[in-house]
Design a protein around this motif. Structure first.
Motif, PDB file in Angstrom:
ATOM      1  N   ALA A 150      13.988   3.712 -11.614  1.00 14.99           N
ATOM      2  CA  ALA A 150      14.683   4.860 -12.209  1.00 14.99           C
ATOM      3  C   ALA A 150      13.710   5.994 -12.511  1.00 14.99           C
ATOM      4  CB  ALA A 150      15.397   4.422 -13.488  1.00 14.99           C
ATOM      5  N   ARG A 151      12.493   5.651 -12.898  1.00 12.85           N
ATOM      6  CA  ARG A 151      11.483   6.642 -13.243  1.00 12.85           C
ATOM      7  C   ARG A 151      10.801   7.236 -12.008  1.00 12.85           C
ATOM      8  NH1 ARG A 151       7.822   3.656 -16.735  1.00 12.85           N
ATOM      9  NH2 ARG A 151       6.389   3.330 -14.996  1.00 12.85           N
ATOM     10  N   SER A 152      10.768   6.490 -10.908  1.00  9.91           N
ATOM     11  CA  SER A 152       9.920   6.859  -9.774  1.00  9.91           C
ATOM     12  C   SER A 152      10.647   7.345  -8.536  1.00  9.91           C
ATOM     13  CB  SER A 152       9.063   5.645  -9.373  1.00  9.91           C
ATOM     14  OG  SER A 152       8.340   5.138 -10.463  1.00  9.91           O
ATOM     15  N   LEU A 153      11.913   6.993  -8.351  1.00  9.59           N
ATOM     16  CA  LEU A 153      12.554   7.232  -7.056  1.00  9.59           C
ATOM     17  C   LEU A 153      12.691   8.713  -6.730  1.00  9.59           C
ATOM     18  CD1 LEU A 153      13.812   6.284  -4.479  1.00  9.59           C
ATOM     19  CD2 LEU A 153      15.957   5.830  -5.696  1.00  9.59           C
ATOM     20  N   ARG A 154      13.042   9.514  -7.713  1.00  7.93           N
ATOM     21  CA  ARG A 154      13.161  10.948  -7.421  1.00  7.93           C
ATOM     22  C   ARG A 154      11.818  11.511  -6.950  1.00  7.93           C
ATOM     23  NH1 ARG A 154      16.211   9.837 -11.964  1.00  7.93           N
ATOM     24  NH2 ARG A 154      18.391  10.543 -11.973  1.00  7.93           N
ATOM     25  N   GLY A 155      10.740  11.103  -7.597  1.00  6.30           N
ATOM     26  CA  GLY A 155       9.411  11.557  -7.185  1.00  6.30           C
ATOM     27  C   GLY A 155       9.026  11.040  -5.815  1.00  6.30           C
ATOM     28  N   ASP A 176       0.849  -1.189   0.000  1.00  5.82           N
ATOM     29  CA  ASP A 176       0.000   0.000   0.000  1.00  5.82           C
ATOM     30  C   ASP A 176       0.889   1.245   0.000  1.00  5.82           C
ATOM     31  OD1 ASP A 176      -1.743   2.100   0.566  1.00  5.82           O
ATOM     32  OD2 ASP A 176      -2.991   0.893   1.896  1.00  5.82           O
ATOM     33  N   PRO A 177       0.977   1.954  -1.136  1.00  4.02           N
ATOM     34  CA  PRO A 177       1.859   3.130  -1.183  1.00  4.02           C
ATOM     35  C   PRO A 177       1.466   4.229  -0.199  1.00  4.02           C
ATOM     36  CG  PRO A 177       0.504   2.979  -3.171  1.00  4.02           C
ATOM     37  CD  PRO A 177       0.341   1.700  -2.426  1.00  4.02           C
ATOM     38  N   GLU A 178       0.204   4.266   0.215  1.00  8.52           N
ATOM     39  CA  GLU A 178      -0.209   5.298   1.172  1.00  8.52           C
ATOM     40  C   GLU A 178       0.474   5.124   2.516  1.00  8.52           C
ATOM     41  OE1 GLU A 178      -4.472   5.281   1.365  1.00  8.52           O
ATOM     42  OE2 GLU A 178      -4.651   6.692  -0.305  1.00  8.52           O
ATOM     43  N   ILE A 179       0.694   3.871   2.923  1.00 12.34           N
ATOM     44  CA  ILE A 179       1.338   3.634   4.218  1.00 12.34           C
ATOM     45  C   ILE A 179       2.839   3.905   4.131  1.00 12.34           C
ATOM     46  CG2 ILE A 179       1.987   1.185   4.108  1.00 12.34           C
ATOM     47  CD1 ILE A 179       0.596   0.861   6.851  1.00 12.34           C
ATOM     48  N   MET A 180       3.356   3.996   2.899  1.00 17.89           N
ATOM     49  CA  MET A 180       4.766   4.330   2.700  1.00 17.89           C
ATOM     50  C   MET A 180       5.012   5.832   2.651  1.00 17.89           C
ATOM     51  SD  MET A 180       5.621   1.514  -0.248  1.00 17.89           S
ATOM     52  CE  MET A 180       5.419  -0.251   0.039  1.00 17.89           C
ATOM     53  N   THR A 230       5.704  12.447  -4.077  1.00 17.95           N
ATOM     54  CA  THR A 230       4.600  12.555  -5.023  1.00 17.95           C
ATOM     55  C   THR A 230       3.841  11.232  -5.064  1.00 17.95           C
ATOM     56  OG1 THR A 230       5.837  11.767  -6.960  1.00 17.95           O
ATOM     57  CG2 THR A 230       5.980  14.129  -6.444  1.00 17.95           C
ATOM     58  N   PRO A 231       2.528  11.266  -5.282  1.00 16.37           N
ATOM     59  CA  PRO A 231       1.770  10.014  -5.368  1.00 16.37           C
ATOM     60  C   PRO A 231       2.289   9.093  -6.473  1.00 16.37           C
ATOM     61  CG  PRO A 231       0.278  11.877  -5.131  1.00 16.37           C
ATOM     62  CD  PRO A 231       1.643  12.450  -5.355  1.00 16.37           C
ATOM     63  N   GLU A 232       2.662   9.658  -7.598  1.00 17.91           N
ATOM     64  CA  GLU A 232       3.164   8.849  -8.712  1.00 17.91           C
ATOM     65  C   GLU A 232       4.479   8.170  -8.346  1.00 17.91           C
ATOM     66  OE1 GLU A 232       0.549  12.093 -10.005  1.00 17.91           O
ATOM     67  OE2 GLU A 232       2.472  12.112  -8.910  1.00 17.91           O
ATOM     68  N   GLY A 233       5.344   8.909  -7.656  1.00 18.74           N
ATOM     69  CA  GLY A 233       6.619   8.338  -7.231  1.00 18.74           C
ATOM     70  C   GLY A 233       6.421   7.221  -6.223  1.00 18.74           C
ATOM     71  N   ARG A 234       5.538   7.427  -5.261  1.00 19.29           N
ATOM     72  CA  ARG A 234       5.268   6.395  -4.256  1.00 19.29           C
ATOM     73  C   ARG A 234       4.674   5.147  -4.907  1.00 19.29           C
ATOM     74  NH1 ARG A 234       8.272   7.284   0.186  1.00 19.29           N
ATOM     75  NH2 ARG A 234       7.858   9.307   1.160  1.00 19.29           N
ATOM     76  N   ASP A 235       3.732   5.340  -5.829  1.00 19.53           N
ATOM     77  CA  ASP A 235       3.101   4.204  -6.505  1.00 19.53           C
ATOM     78  C   ASP A 235       4.141   3.400  -7.283  1.00 19.53           C
ATOM     79  OD1 ASP A 235       0.669   4.984  -5.527  1.00 19.53           O
ATOM     80  OD2 ASP A 235      -0.107   5.752  -7.431  1.00 19.53           O
ATOM     81  N   GLY A 236       4.973   4.112  -8.042  1.00 18.66           N
ATOM     82  CA  GLY A 236       5.976   3.434  -8.866  1.00 18.66           C
ATOM     83  C   GLY A 236       6.995   2.685  -8.044  1.00 18.66           C
ATOM     84  N   MET A 237       7.427   3.284  -6.926  1.00 18.95           N
ATOM     85  CA  MET A 237       8.411   2.615  -6.078  1.00 18.95           C
ATOM     86  C   MET A 237       7.814   1.419  -5.351  1.00 18.95           C
ATOM     87  SD  MET A 237      11.441   3.633  -6.424  1.00 18.95           S
ATOM     88  CE  MET A 237      11.997   2.567  -5.112  1.00 18.95           C
ATOM     89  N   ALA A 238       6.569   1.539  -4.911  1.00 18.71           N
ATOM     90  CA  ALA A 238       5.923   0.412  -4.228  1.00 18.71           C
ATOM     91  C   ALA A 238       5.893  -0.808  -5.141  1.00 18.71           C
ATOM     92  CB  ALA A 238       4.509   0.796  -3.800  1.00 18.71           C
ATOM     93  N   LEU A 239       5.555  -0.583  -6.404  1.00 18.81           N
ATOM     94  CA  LEU A 239       5.489  -1.695  -7.350  1.00 18.81           C
ATOM     95  C   LEU A 239       6.880  -2.148  -7.787  1.00 18.81           C
ATOM     96  CD1 LEU A 239       3.759  -3.608  -9.011  1.00 18.81           C
ATOM     97  CD2 LEU A 239       3.628  -1.827 -10.782  1.00 18.81           C
TER      98      LEU A 239
END
Length: 382
Positions: free
Chosen positions: A225-230, A177-181, A235-244
């Motif tokens: 590589a696409r998500s970590l900076r975000g 769950d990216p929200e808990i992250m 950012t929600p997009e960064g958290r979502d991408g990193m969680a996955l």
């Protein structure tokens, strides 16, 4: 020889995924949870988000939070006794790799009491029974402990980390769950994110890699590589991408192994309590340079997944340099140190090098290595 792949029975992905805990618990007939979490997550209310789900559904639990950032043998042994006293029948692990690793060791020992000394679990332990059922809820996007068959416990007396590998320990359910992250501070997001990238890159080039694991690792590299900076900027997009991305990396490396980046990082955590992701991030580019000659054309695809353009027109030397450069750039952008000067004492290098050579991850390295080689790698970073 057949290639084995082991994954969770069930995993949930996406914002609000923790709300599926109650349905899983009820469907599986579980009665009382033993919650493994760490003191900071309890203090700052992160663990409470999971407890709220249980309480609102009338589900019983006992909380255990005697878990250090690098969980120790004592943390595990205390947890075993607390689990027995709680009369629980399953575990919910809430936290980063530390909480989930401790939960795995506790769950294994409960059903395999002959390993209660903990030290005998190091390496590939011949356990006979599956762990107590574990529902793993990561609060960091990095270790992927929720989907791996590995866990790491610190032997304080010997100043070393024990890497334990056991198909019986994998959580039955993973809740990503990216929200808990999103409560993670920037520094922890950066460190755990680079841990995930190290998993993906080492898993991609390890000696045991094959087509199925390559598919997971390349996608993980791309997502990270696409998500970590975000993610560092929350950012929600960064958290979502990193969680996955971190989960996909775990799907791969858990089944094929890692290499000497992890071998060299583990003793730093044991001796200096260095955050695992920071150690990996600092060491990764140097070991990539060392391993390059043993990786065929794989650095071309690493570079491409990292966002480097024109890789098809590059020479071998150019795309290897580009891959390493892209890793260095990402690390610098999120504030990771470039060397070990503030961490490693020169007089400790012989101990560190021997510990790294003895580490369970070392045989997976794509290039044969030695204590002398590892010594030189440490020396080049201070």
């Amino acid at each position: 020889m057949a290639n084995r792949f082991i994954l969770n029975e069930t995993s949930y992905h996406g914002a609000g995924a923790i709300n599926n805990i109650a349905d899983e618990v009820k469907a599986r007939g579980f009665k009382k949870a033993f919650i493994c979490s760490d003191p900071d997550l309890v203090e700052f209310g992160v663990t409470q988000k999971v407890l709220d789900v249980l309480e609102s559904n009338g589900l019983s639990y006992e909380l255990y939070s005697d878990i250090k950032a690098n969980p120790t043998i004592k943390n595990v042994q205390n947890g075993v006794e607390a689990y027995k006293a709680a009369k629980a029948d399953y575990i919910i692990a809430v936290g980063g790799g530390s909480s989930i690793d401790a939960a795995k060791a506790i769950g294994i020992i409960i059903n395999n009491p002959e390993f209660e000394d903990v030290r005998s679990l190091e390496g590939v332990a011949p356990t006979k029974n599956k762990s107590v059922p574990i529902i793993a809820i990561p609060t960091t996007a990095g270790t992927a402990a929720e989907v791996t068959i590995n866990y790491v416990i610190t032997d304080v007396e010997k100043n070393r980390k024990m890497v334990c590998v056991d198909p019986h320990d994998i959580p039955v359910v993973a809740i990503i769950d990216p929200e808990i992250m999103s409560t993670m501070p920037k520094s922890l997001t950066a460190a755990t994110g680079m841990d995930a990238l190290t998993h993906a890159i080492e898993g991609y080039i390890t000696a045991g890699a094959w087509e199925l694991s390559d598919m997971f690792h390349l996608k993980a590299i791309e997502l990270i590589a696409r998500s970590l900076r975000g993610a560092v900027d929350n950012t929600p997009e960064g958290r979502d991408g990193m969680a996955l991305g971190q989960y996909i990396a775990g799907m791969g490396f858990s089944n094929v192994g890692l290499g000497i980046v992890h071998s060299m990082a583990h003793p730093l955590g044991a001796l200096y309590d260095t955050p695992h992701g920071i150690a990996n991030a600092i060491i990764l580019p140097t070991v990539m340079e060392y391993n390059a000659e043993a990786t065929g054309d794989k650095y071309k695809y690493i570079a491409k997944a990292m966002g480097v353009e024109g890789t098809e027109e590059m020479t071998v030397e150019e795309y290897r340099t580009a891959a390493i450069g892209a890793v260095k750039k990402l690390s610098a952008d999120i504030g990771i140190p470039t060397d070990l000067k503030e961490i490693v004492k020169k007089e400790d290098i012989p101990f560190l090098a021997q510990s790294a050579y003895d580490d369970a991850c070392r045989p997976g390295n794509p290039k044969d290595t030695s204590v002398e080689d590892i010594t030189k790698l440490y020396e080049s970073l201070i």
